[in-house]
Design an enzyme around this catalytic site. Structure first.
Site, PDB file in Angstrom:
ATOM      1  N   HIS A   1      -1.084  -3.241  37.544  1.00 30.79           N
ATOM      2  CA  HIS A   1      -1.717  -3.601  36.274  1.00 30.79           C
ATOM      3  C   HIS A   1      -1.374  -2.606  35.166  1.00 30.79           C
ATOM      4  O   HIS A   1      -1.280  -2.992  33.995  1.00 30.79           O
ATOM      5  CB  HIS A   1      -3.232  -3.722  36.458  1.00 30.79           C
ATOM      6  CG  HIS A   1      -3.664  -5.076  36.896  1.00 30.79           C
ATOM      7  ND1 HIS A   1      -3.606  -5.483  38.220  1.00 30.79           N
ATOM      8  CD2 HIS A   1      -4.128  -6.142  36.197  1.00 30.79           C
ATOM      9  CE1 HIS A   1      -4.026  -6.743  38.304  1.00 30.79           C
ATOM     10  NE2 HIS A   1      -4.353  -7.162  37.091  1.00 30.79           N
TER      11      HIS A   1
ATOM     12  N   ASP B   1      -1.342 -12.688  39.136  1.00 31.52           N
ATOM     13  CA  ASP B   1      -2.408 -11.700  38.971  1.00 31.52           C
ATOM     14  C   ASP B   1      -3.038 -11.364  40.324  1.00 31.52           C
ATOM     15  O   ASP B   1      -3.260 -10.198  40.658  1.00 31.52           O
ATOM     16  CB  ASP B   1      -3.464 -12.263  38.018  1.00 31.52           C
ATOM     17  CG  ASP B   1      -4.350 -11.190  37.404  1.00 31.52           C
ATOM     18  OD1 ASP B   1      -4.009  -9.994  37.498  1.00 31.52           O
ATOM     19  OD2 ASP B   1      -5.383 -11.552  36.819  1.00 31.52           O
TER      20      ASP B   1
ATOM     21  N   HIS C   1       1.906  -3.725  33.914  1.00 27.91           N
ATOM     22  CA  HIS C   1       1.664  -4.868  33.019  1.00 27.91           C
ATOM     23  C   HIS C   1       1.334  -4.371  31.618  1.00 27.91           C
ATOM     24  O   HIS C   1       1.888  -4.842  30.619  1.00 27.91           O
ATOM     25  CB  HIS C   1       0.509  -5.723  33.526  1.00 27.91           C
ATOM     26  CG  HIS C   1      -0.119  -6.572  32.447  1.00 27.91           C
ATOM     27  ND1 HIS C   1      -1.088  -6.070  31.587  1.00 27.91           N
ATOM     28  CD2 HIS C   1       0.099  -7.852  32.063  1.00 27.91           C
ATOM     29  CE1 HIS C   1      -1.438  -7.011  30.721  1.00 27.91           C
ATOM     30  NE2 HIS C   1      -0.730  -8.095  30.984  1.00 27.91           N
TER      31      HIS C   1
ATOM     32  N   HIS D   1      -0.449 -13.019  31.418  1.00 29.05           N
ATOM     33  CA  HIS D   1      -0.869 -11.777  32.073  1.00 29.05           C
ATOM     34  C   HIS D   1      -0.344 -11.693  33.509  1.00 29.05           C
ATOM     35  O   HIS D   1       0.289 -10.711  33.902  1.00 29.05           O
ATOM     36  CB  HIS D   1      -2.402 -11.710  32.051  1.00 29.05           C
ATOM     37  CG  HIS D   1      -2.993 -10.616  32.871  1.00 29.05           C
ATOM     38  ND1 HIS D   1      -3.151  -9.326  32.403  1.00 29.05           N
ATOM     39  CD2 HIS D   1      -3.489 -10.609  34.135  1.00 29.05           C
ATOM     40  CE1 HIS D   1      -3.711  -8.584  33.336  1.00 29.05           C
ATOM     41  NE2 HIS D   1      -3.923  -9.331  34.402  1.00 29.05           N
TER      42      HIS D   1
END
Length: 363
Positions: free
Chosen positions: A254, A171, A257, A271
């Site tokens: 992101h 992340d 993602h 995540h």
């Protein structure tokens, strides 16, 4: 346009800090909703109760139902109202912490964030990521303030599986590259203003810390010990990445993602594991140098973050499914449009397949 940097009122990190929870939070409320998972409750309830022993505060313990969804938030709001809670303490992982922040927002009360893992950059942010009860990305809930306090007990975090710290590094890996893209495009950050220079500096420091300390921290945690490298990575995953992404801005990694949440094969991933691959895809979209791409790939390999679709769980690459990922990545309002060039589902699709092909060369 004005610039901004956002952060929690207090960030506290150290060994055994959960035992001092009452001392840290006594001025924030009289009746605390304490939210934890079923397993987390078994591990931390006695510590919290001991910290508040012989004090005039009331604790209302409640088990988290797995997803940061509108349904779960509304359930907890009713519990707060029926018990007269005036503060919330979230103890656990990213989705639980996002839920605690959302409850705090709707009930207009302070929130204390106590991560038991360092797997995301969510704790410090004024943001909750909402999902459907089935785990598919729903929306970003942008909050008007950051948490009153983020408390990191490194002794507890060291007891978590090393994979969670690694996911946090995945992340955090996106932080610098997304902030860099936003800086080039002059995109606004999560607060809707331009990033302050200090936010970009923290994002750079985050990336440098990952490269320098990441492998050392992983090896230490695999042996359930806390070393200076572990302390530094916890800070990078939580504070540097948290301030860096929120104040520096999000971009393609992101959003990609979020696109991968439509594939059931990827639901087992954390995540940060999906974000790490999303970072590689973003670098391909930017046509970055192979030297920079290789630096990221070698880092991911060293700590076992995915660099191919196969490692993401996509054993059979089906063009139609990858295009669905690309389309979801390009949904209206997604942060992928902060990239400093035009983005289409077709360009994302091409970058995903190319990133996969590059990754395979390093296996």
């Amino acid at each position: 346009m004005a610039k901004i940097i956002m952060s929690p009122s207090k960030y506290i990190q150290g060994n055994g800090e959960l035992k001092k929870l009452y001392a840290h939070t006594a001025n924030l409320g009289t009746t605390f909703l304490v939210l934890a998972t079923e397993g987390g409750m078994k591990r931390i309830k006695h510590i919290v109760e001991e910290s508040f022993k012989d004090q005039s505060k009331k604790l209302v313990f409640e088990i988290f139902n797995k997803e940061c969804s509108k349904e779960e938030i509304n359930r907890l709001i009713e519990i707060c109202k029926s018990n007269g809670c005036d503060a919330v303490i979230g103890i656990g992982g990213g989705k639980l912490l996002d839920t605690a922040k959302a409850v705090s927002y709707y009930e207009k009360m302070p929130v204390v964030i106590v991560p038991t893992i360092a797997s995301t950059d969510a704790p410090c942010s004024a943001l909750s990521v909402l999902y459907t009860p089935e785990g598919v990305f729903d929306q970003y809930l942008v909050l008007p303030k950051n948490p009153e306090m983020v408390l990191m007990d490194t002794d507890i975090i060291a007891k978590a599986p090393a994979r969670l710290l690694v996911a946090g590094m995945g992340d955090a890996l996106a932080t610098y590259f997304e902030a860099r893209a936003c800086d080039i495009s002059k995109a606004t950050n999560m607060a809707g203003l331009l990033p302050a220079k200090s936010a970009y500096a923290l994002a750079q420091l985050c990336y440098e810390t990952l490269l320098e300390e990441g492998l050392k921290a992983k090896l230490a945690l695999e042996n359930k010990v806390v070393t200076p490298a572990v302390e530094n990575i916890i800070e990078a995953n939580t504070y540097l990445s948290g301030i860096g992404f929120e104040s520096g801005g999000l971009a393609a990694a992101h959003a990609i993602h979020n696109g991968f949440t439509v594939l059931k094969e990827c639901h087992h991933l954390y995540h940060g594991e999906k974000v790490a691959f999303g970072t590689l895809v973003q670098l391909v979209m930017e046509n970055c140098s192979m030297e920079e791409i290789e630096e990221v790939i070698q880092f991911c390999k060293s700590i076992e973050l995915p660099i191919t679709l196969g490692q993401m769980g996509v054993k059979e690459v089906k063009p139609k499914e990858i295009m669905e990922v690309a389309k979801a990545s390009c949904a209206e309002g997604e942060t992928i449009y902060n990239m400093p060039f035009e983005v289409t589902a077709e360009s994302v699709y091409a970058a995903i397949l190319t990133a996969d092909a590059i990754g395979k060369r390093y296996l």
